[in-house]
Motif scaffolding. Sequence first.
Motif, short mmCIF file in Angstrom:
data_model
loop_
_atom_site.label_atom_id
_atom_site.label_comp_id
_atom_site.label_asym_id
_atom_site.label_seq_id
_atom_site.Cartn_x
_atom_site.Cartn_y
_atom_site.Cartn_z
N PHE A 195 0.80 -1.32 0.03
CA PHE A 195 0.09 -0.14 0.06
C PHE A 195 0.87 1.18 0.05
O PHE A 195 0.44 2.30 -0.69
CB PHE A 195 -0.79 -0.12 1.31
CG PHE A 195 -1.91 1.04 1.21
CD1 PHE A 195 -3.02 0.82 0.44
CD2 PHE A 195 -1.87 2.04 2.28
CE1 PHE A 195 -4.26 1.61 0.43
CE2 PHE A 195 -2.96 3.03 2.27
CZ PHE A 195 -3.99 2.74 1.39
N TYR A 196 2.12 1.38 0.52
CA TYR A 196 3.08 2.47 0.78
C TYR A 196 3.76 2.57 -0.07
O TYR A 196 4.54 3.57 -0.47
CB TYR A 196 3.52 2.40 2.40
CG TYR A 196 2.77 2.68 3.49
CD1 TYR A 196 2.05 3.77 3.50
CD2 TYR A 196 2.68 1.99 4.77
CE1 TYR A 196 1.33 4.51 4.44
CE2 TYR A 196 1.97 2.43 5.77
CZ TYR A 196 1.20 3.61 5.63
OH TYR A 196 0.62 4.12 6.90
N TRP A 207 6.96 6.88 1.58
CA TRP A 207 6.46 6.92 3.08
C TRP A 207 7.33 6.18 4.03
O TRP A 207 7.57 6.77 5.07
CB TRP A 207 4.87 6.34 3.06
CG TRP A 207 4.26 7.28 2.41
CD1 TRP A 207 3.66 7.07 1.02
CD2 TRP A 207 3.50 8.61 2.57
NE1 TRP A 207 2.99 8.29 0.69
CE2 TRP A 207 2.68 8.99 1.60
CE3 TRP A 207 3.65 9.17 4.10
CZ2 TRP A 207 2.17 9.94 1.65
CZ3 TRP A 207 2.90 10.19 4.12
CH2 TRP A 207 2.06 10.78 2.81
N LEU A 208 7.59 4.90 3.82
CA LEU A 208 8.49 4.17 4.82
C LEU A 208 9.68 4.16 4.83
O LEU A 208 10.50 4.08 5.68
CB LEU A 208 8.02 2.52 4.62
CG LEU A 208 6.46 2.07 4.79
CD1 LEU A 208 6.31 0.68 4.40
CD2 LEU A 208 6.43 2.30 6.15
N ALA A 237 8.05 7.91 8.30
CA ALA A 237 8.01 6.32 8.41
C ALA A 237 7.26 5.92 9.88
O ALA A 237 6.36 5.07 9.98
CB ALA A 237 9.47 5.88 8.60
N LEU A 238 7.54 6.63 10.94
CA LEU A 238 6.99 6.49 12.08
C LEU A 238 5.27 6.63 11.84
O LEU A 238 4.53 5.98 12.44
CB LEU A 238 7.31 7.58 13.38
CG LEU A 238 7.03 7.18 14.77
CD1 LEU A 238 7.06 5.74 15.05
CD2 LEU A 238 7.73 8.14 15.69
N ALA A 239 4.95 7.80 11.44
CA ALA A 239 3.47 8.15 11.21
C ALA A 239 2.71 6.89 10.36
O ALA A 239 1.92 6.63 10.65
CB ALA A 239 3.51 9.33 10.29
N ALA A 240 3.69 6.40 9.53
CA ALA A 240 2.99 5.38 8.54
C ALA A 240 2.87 4.24 9.35
O ALA A 240 1.66 3.75 9.24
CB ALA A 240 4.04 5.05 7.27
N THR A 275 14.91 8.22 -3.76
CA THR A 275 15.58 8.86 -2.52
C THR A 275 15.00 8.17 -1.27
O THR A 275 14.04 7.27 -1.41
CB THR A 275 15.37 10.27 -2.40
OG1 THR A 275 14.00 10.27 -2.44
CG2 THR A 275 16.02 11.41 -3.45
N GLY A 276 15.78 7.98 -0.22
CA GLY A 276 15.47 7.47 0.98
C GLY A 276 15.53 6.00 1.06
O GLY A 276 16.45 5.47 0.07
N VAL A 277 14.97 5.35 1.86
CA VAL A 277 15.21 3.77 1.95
C VAL A 277 14.55 3.08 0.84
O VAL A 277 13.17 3.38 0.88
CB VAL A 277 14.88 3.59 3.31
CG1 VAL A 277 15.01 1.88 3.42
CG2 VAL A 277 16.09 3.92 4.21
N VAL A 278 15.15 2.31 0.01
CA VAL A 278 14.04 1.39 -0.81
C VAL A 278 13.92 0.00 -0.01
O VAL A 278 14.79 -0.69 0.37
CB VAL A 278 14.90 1.24 -2.25
CG1 VAL A 278 14.43 0.21 -3.15
CG2 VAL A 278 15.16 2.54 -2.78
#
Lengths: 293, 433
Positions: free
Chosen positions: A127-128, A149-150, A156-159, B255-258
Motif C-alpha cells: 500500500f505504501y 512513506w516508509l 516512517a513513524l507516522a506510517a 531517494t530514501g530507503v528502498v
Amino acid sequence: MIDRRMRGWLHAWLLLLPAMALLALFTHWPAVATLVDSFYSTPRARRPSVFVGPDNYHQMLADPIFWQALTNNLWFALGTIPTSIALALLMAMWVNDRFPGRTFVRMAFFTPTVLPMIAVANIWLFFYTPQIGLLEQVRGAFGARAHNWLGSQDTALAAVTVVAGWKDAGFFMIFYLAALQAIPPNLAEAATLEGASRWHFFRRVQFPLLMPTTLFVLVNAVINAFRMVDHIFVLTRGGPDNATTLLLFHIYMVGFSFWDTGYAAALTVVLLVSLALLALIQYGVLERRIHYR
Amino acid sequence: MKRRQFIKGSALAAGSMIAMPAILRAQAATEFSFFFPVAVGGPITKLIDKFAQDFEAETPGMKVKPIYAGTYQETIVKALTAHKAGAAPATSVLLSTDMFTMIDEGAVVPIDEFIKTDEDKKWLQSFFPAFMLNSQTGGKTWGIPFQRSTVVLYWNKDLFKEAGLDPDKAPNTWAEQVEFAQKLTKRDGAGNVTQWGLQVPSSGFPYWLFQGFSTQAGAILANQDGNKTAYDAPGVIEALEYWVDLAHKHKVHPTGVVEWGTTPRAFFDGKCAMMWTTTGNLTNVRTNAKFPFGVAMLPAGKRRGSPTGGGNFYISSKAPRAQQEAAFQFARWITSAERAAQWCVDTGYVAVRPDSFDTPILKKYTDGFPQALVARDQLPHAVAELSTYDNQRVTKALNDGLQAALTGTKQPAQALKDAQVEADRLLKPYQRT
C-alpha cells in the motif's frame, strides 16, 4: 462446622490453583527472574555471568537508541491511543443504528482485528510502496508528488502508527458496540420526549454510561501501544536509522539478535515498571470518575 | 553455577519442548534432528523431506528429523535457546555470518574434527573458495556451505530497447551504470518519476547490497578474524557517496530507503529498469517478469565485486558424539556434486561447488537458462559477507549509518565515521585476546 468451612476454603483454593499456577509460571516467575537477571552481565561461553549491579541501567542511560525508541514509542502511543478510541466509538455509534447492510459494515470494521498483524503489514507494505502502491496511485491521480512513506525519516513513524491505529479500532469497536446495546432503550425514548438533541443525548447519557468501557479500552490501548511491534518487522525493521524503533522492538533486537540478555532484561524491567505505573494511574485517577451501574 | 538469562521463563518452556524429542532420540544413537530455516510449508520442505528420506535409504541405521524452524532469525533463536537449555539439534542451517556468534556462544564444533579420510579432505576442498571465506576463521572450518547466494544485477531488456540502449549489454562500470540509468529514468510532465533507472534496496540489511559498492571501490569492511571493521576507510566513503549520488545528484535512483521486498515488484511492473538483488530471486523473476530480462555481474568500480550470502550447516557442540558424526555424514552427503546441482536447479541458490556445474542435471538447466551461470562467474570476484563477533550489533551500526546517509540526515563520511566509532566500542573486548 469448622470442617465445612475448611472444606469450603480448600475447594476455593483448589479451583483457583490451575489459574494461579499458570500465572505464577508464565507471568510472575519470569518477571522476577528478569528483575534478578537485569543486575547480572550477559553470560558468554568464555565469560560466565557476574553480578554487575546497576551497570545495565547505566548502559541504558548512555544508549542513544534506547532514548530514541522511548521517544518514538511516546509519539506512537500519542498517535494510536486517542485516534483508535475515537474511531472505535464513531464506528460503534454508526453500526449501532439500524440501516441496510449493517452486518456487512460491522464485519468490514472488524476484519482488521481478525487478520494476523504480519499479514496486515504485508498488505500495507505494498500500500505504501512508492509508484506502485495504492496510496501513491491515488495521490498521483491528484497530481501530488511521489513520496517514499516508509523510506524517509519524516514519515516512517507516522506510517506505522496509522497501521496500528487502523488495526486497533475495529477491536475496540466491539466493546463499545456491546456497551451501547446494553444501554436501556427507554433512556433514548425519554431523551426524545424531552427534545434532547442527538449530540446532547450522546454527551449527557451515552458517553457517561460508556465510561467503564472507555477505561477498559484505554488500558488496552495503552498496553497495545507498547506491545504492538509485529508490523515493524515487516514494514521497516526499525529503520530508516531507527526512526521506527519502538521499545519492545528494541528489546527484541537486544535480546534475540544481539543476545545481550542482561541488558535486554534491564530494558524489560523498565518497560514492565512503566506499564505497571501507567495502569495504576489509569485505575487510580479514572476509576473515581466513572459511574458503574 | 549456571546463570539464568532473562528469557529463562519462556526459554525453559520453549526449550524443553524443542529439546525433548532430541533427548528421547538420544537413546537411538544414530537418530538426529536438523533445524532448517523455512517460514512456511511448500516446495522447499518437500525437497528437504525427500533428501532426508533418500539419505536414510542410502545409509542404513540413520534417521534424520528435519524441523522447519521459520526464518533464519527465528531458527538461530530456536537453536541457541535449545543450546542454552542443554540439548540442541545435532545440526542446523544458519546464516554463514552467524559463525562468530555461534563460536562466541560455544554452540558449534569445528568441522575439522570429523575430517578423517582423504576422501573427506577432498570433499572439504571441493567448495568455491568464496563460500569458504564465511565458513572459516582462526584456521578452522565451522560451517559447510549449503544454500548460498550472491548479489547480481537484473535488467529489463524491453526498457533498454526503448531507451535506445543495446538490450543485450548490461552496464560494465560505475560510469556506465550512471549513464545507462540516466537514459532509463523517465519523468512525466509534472516532473514526477514514472520509471527509475536503477534500484538498490536499502531496508533491513542495507549492508549486504552496500558491500557490492564497497568491494567495487576496493575496500574490505572487516578482517577475517572478525574483530576489526573499517567502516570509515576512504574506499568505503567513496562507495557510499556513489550510492547517495545515484539518488541525490544523478537522480536516477529513488531517494530514501528502498524496500527490499517490493523492489522485484517494481521491476516486474516496469517501474525500475535495473535492480540489484539476490540470485535467490532468479526463479521469482523468471516466473513473474513478462518481458525478456538479463542477469549480469555487478558493474565494476576499481574492480568487480559482490558479497556472498546465505546459509551454512553448523554442527552443535551439545549433541552426543554419535549424532554429531551422523549429522556430519548427512551434511557431506547433501553437498555432493549431484545433490548441490539438484538443489541449485530446484531453488535458484548457487551450487556450492564448481564440479556441480559439470553434472548433467545442471548442464541441462543452464543450457536453457544461461542467466543461472552469472552467479558462478561472479564468484571469483566475490568477498566474504560482512561478519564479525557480536555480528548483528556491529552490522546494525553500519546499517544505521547507511540509512542515515541515504535519507539525507547525515553526510556519508560522517555517517560512516559514527558507525566505525560504535563498531570499535563493540569489538574492543574481542581485540584483546
